[in-house]
Scaffold this motif. Sequence first.
Motif, PDB file in Angstrom:
ATOM      1  N   CYS A  46       4.368  14.215   7.285  1.00  0.00           N
ATOM      2  CA  CYS A  46       3.595  14.304   5.774  1.00  0.00           C
ATOM      3  C   CYS A  46       2.235  13.396   6.783  1.00  0.00           C
ATOM      4  N   VAL A  47       1.455  13.934   6.066  1.00  0.00           N
ATOM      5  CA  VAL A  47      -0.267  13.307   6.870  1.00  0.00           C
ATOM      6  C   VAL A  47      -1.237  13.010   5.370  1.00  0.00           C
ATOM      7  N   ALA A  48      -0.717  11.896   4.995  1.00  0.00           N
ATOM      8  CA  ALA A  48      -1.941  11.410   4.148  1.00  0.00           C
ATOM      9  C   ALA A  48      -3.150  11.308   4.417  1.00  0.00           C
ATOM     10  N   SER A  49      -3.909  11.098   2.632  1.00  0.00           N
ATOM     11  CA  SER A  49      -5.457  10.559   2.837  1.00  0.00           C
ATOM     12  C   SER A  49      -6.324  10.550   1.430  1.00  0.00           C
ATOM     13  N   GLY A  50      -6.466   9.615   1.399  1.00  0.00           N
ATOM     14  CA  GLY A  50      -7.715   9.687  -0.164  1.00  0.00           C
ATOM     15  C   GLY A  50      -6.972   7.734  -0.450  1.00  0.00           C
ATOM     16  N   PHE A  51      -6.038   7.635   0.641  1.00  0.00           N
ATOM     17  CA  PHE A  51      -5.705   5.582  -0.190  1.00  0.00           C
ATOM     18  C   PHE A  51      -5.373   5.604   1.579  1.00  0.00           C
ATOM     19  N   THR A  52      -5.070   3.744   0.808  1.00  0.00           N
ATOM     20  CA  THR A  52      -5.057   3.015   2.399  1.00  0.00           C
ATOM     21  C   THR A  52      -3.576   3.186   3.471  1.00  0.00           C
ATOM     22  N   PHE A  53      -3.335   4.048   4.437  1.00  0.00           N
ATOM     23  CA  PHE A  53      -2.618   4.357   4.426  1.00  0.00           C
ATOM     24  C   PHE A  53      -1.499   3.024   4.174  1.00  0.00           C
TER      25      PHE A  53
ATOM     26  N   ALA B 151       0.304   1.841   1.883  1.00  0.00           N
ATOM     27  CA  ALA B 151       1.620   2.252   0.924  1.00  0.00           C
ATOM     28  C   ALA B 151       2.856   2.200   1.484  1.00  0.00           C
ATOM     29  N   ALA B 152       3.512   2.919   0.417  1.00  0.00           N
ATOM     30  CA  ALA B 152       5.396   2.926   0.675  1.00  0.00           C
ATOM     31  C   ALA B 152       4.587   4.481   0.977  1.00  0.00           C
ATOM     32  N   ILE B 153       5.288   5.114   1.642  1.00  0.00           N
ATOM     33  CA  ILE B 153       5.638   6.981   1.422  1.00  0.00           C
ATOM     34  C   ILE B 153       7.204   6.876   2.301  1.00  0.00           C
ATOM     35  N   GLY B 154       7.701   7.881   1.130  1.00  0.00           N
ATOM     36  CA  GLY B 154       9.360   8.302   1.729  1.00  0.00           C
ATOM     37  C   GLY B 154       9.158  10.017   1.384  1.00  0.00           C
TER      38      GLY B 154
ATOM     39  N   CYS C 277       7.122  15.322   0.546  1.00  0.00           N
ATOM     40  CA  CYS C 277       7.115  12.985   0.894  1.00  0.00           C
ATOM     41  C   CYS C 277       6.170  13.948  -0.423  1.00  0.00           C
ATOM     42  N   SER C 278       6.313  11.676  -0.832  1.00  0.00           N
ATOM     43  CA  SER C 278       6.097  11.649  -1.501  1.00  0.00           C
ATOM     44  C   SER C 278       5.302   9.947  -1.818  1.00  0.00           C
ATOM     45  N   ALA C 279       4.418   9.545  -1.972  1.00  0.00           N
ATOM     46  CA  ALA C 279       3.905   8.073  -1.835  1.00  0.00           C
ATOM     47  C   ALA C 279       3.341   6.606  -3.156  1.00  0.00           C
ATOM     48  N   SER C 280       3.587   6.121  -2.813  1.00  0.00           N
ATOM     49  CA  SER C 280       3.363   5.062  -3.456  1.00  0.00           C
ATOM     50  C   SER C 280       2.048   4.210  -2.821  1.00  0.00           C
ATOM     51  N   PRO C 281       0.671   4.292  -3.035  1.00  0.00           N
ATOM     52  CA  PRO C 281      -0.243   3.976  -2.819  1.00  0.00           C
ATOM     53  C   PRO C 281       0.057   2.656  -2.233  1.00  0.00           C
ATOM     54  N   ARG C 282       0.449   1.866  -3.516  1.00  0.00           N
ATOM     55  CA  ARG C 282       1.039   0.288  -3.746  1.00  0.00           C
ATOM     56  C   ARG C 282       1.896  -0.308  -2.888  1.00  0.00           C
ATOM     57  N   GLY C 283       2.321   0.036  -2.436  1.00  0.00           N
ATOM     58  CA  GLY C 283       3.688   0.638  -2.017  1.00  0.00           C
ATOM     59  C   GLY C 283       4.892  -0.228  -2.224  1.00  0.00           C
ATOM     60  N   TRP C 284       5.092   0.938  -3.631  1.00  0.00           N
ATOM     61  CA  TRP C 284       6.127  -0.177  -4.837  1.00  0.00           C
ATOM     62  C   TRP C 284       7.245   1.062  -4.200  1.00  0.00           C
ATOM     63  N   MET C 285       8.362   0.260  -3.181  1.00  0.00           N
ATOM     64  CA  MET C 285       9.308   0.682  -2.824  1.00  0.00           C
ATOM     65  C   MET C 285       9.988   1.077  -3.852  1.00  0.00           C
TER      66      MET C 285
ATOM     67  N   LYS D 180       9.452   8.163  -8.874  1.00  0.00           N
ATOM     68  CA  LYS D 180       8.316   7.741 -10.827  1.00  0.00           C
ATOM     69  C   LYS D 180       6.928   8.047  -9.781  1.00  0.00           C
ATOM     70  N   SER D 181       6.954   8.158  -8.440  1.00  0.00           N
ATOM     71  CA  SER D 181       5.282   8.085  -7.916  1.00  0.00           C
ATOM     72  C   SER D 181       5.032   9.461  -8.819  1.00  0.00           C
ATOM     73  N   ASP D 182       3.625   9.406  -8.968  1.00  0.00           N
ATOM     74  CA  ASP D 182       2.953  10.483  -8.994  1.00  0.00           C
ATOM     75  C   ASP D 182       2.229  11.471  -8.410  1.00  0.00           C
ATOM     76  N   LEU D 183       2.476  11.558  -6.993  1.00  0.00           N
ATOM     77  CA  LEU D 183       1.492  11.590  -5.744  1.00  0.00           C
ATOM     78  C   LEU D 183       3.092  12.090  -5.065  1.00  0.00           C
TER      79      LEU D 183
END
Length: 124
Positions: A21-28, A31-34, A95-103, A110-113
């Motif tokens: 899962c390659v992420a872009s547009g936020f501070t990796f 983040a929390a990624i799942g 894959c989904s991400a919380s750019p703020r790191g909210w696990m 609940k992430s929108d990403l």
Amino acid sequence: VQLQASGGGLVQAGGSLTLSCVASGFTFGRAAIGWFRQAPGKEREAVSCRANSDGSTLYADSVKGRFTISSDNAKNTVYLQMNNLKPEDTAVYYCSASPRGWMVHLWTGKSDLWGRGTLVTVSS
């Protein structure tokens, strides 16, 4: 802001696959990624999540000991190494991400990403 998942395919039971899962547009690094999956006729479920800030991880009971989540901060990429695959692992993986790191926020879906899914098919 984008997530791009890849790596799905057809594998025999007992085999292995690695999803990326390659992420872009936020501070990796913050983040929390799942990874989540949805099998035909079933609800989407959380598989594994990782907080890049401290490396903490969560796994669904059904994949513990078989799947490993990891990240490469230099490549803004999160991996899901899947070993000893079973037919019941067949699903579209997202894959989904919380750019703020909210696990917890991420783990409960609940992430929108979200990235587009990649299909994993495990034959018996």
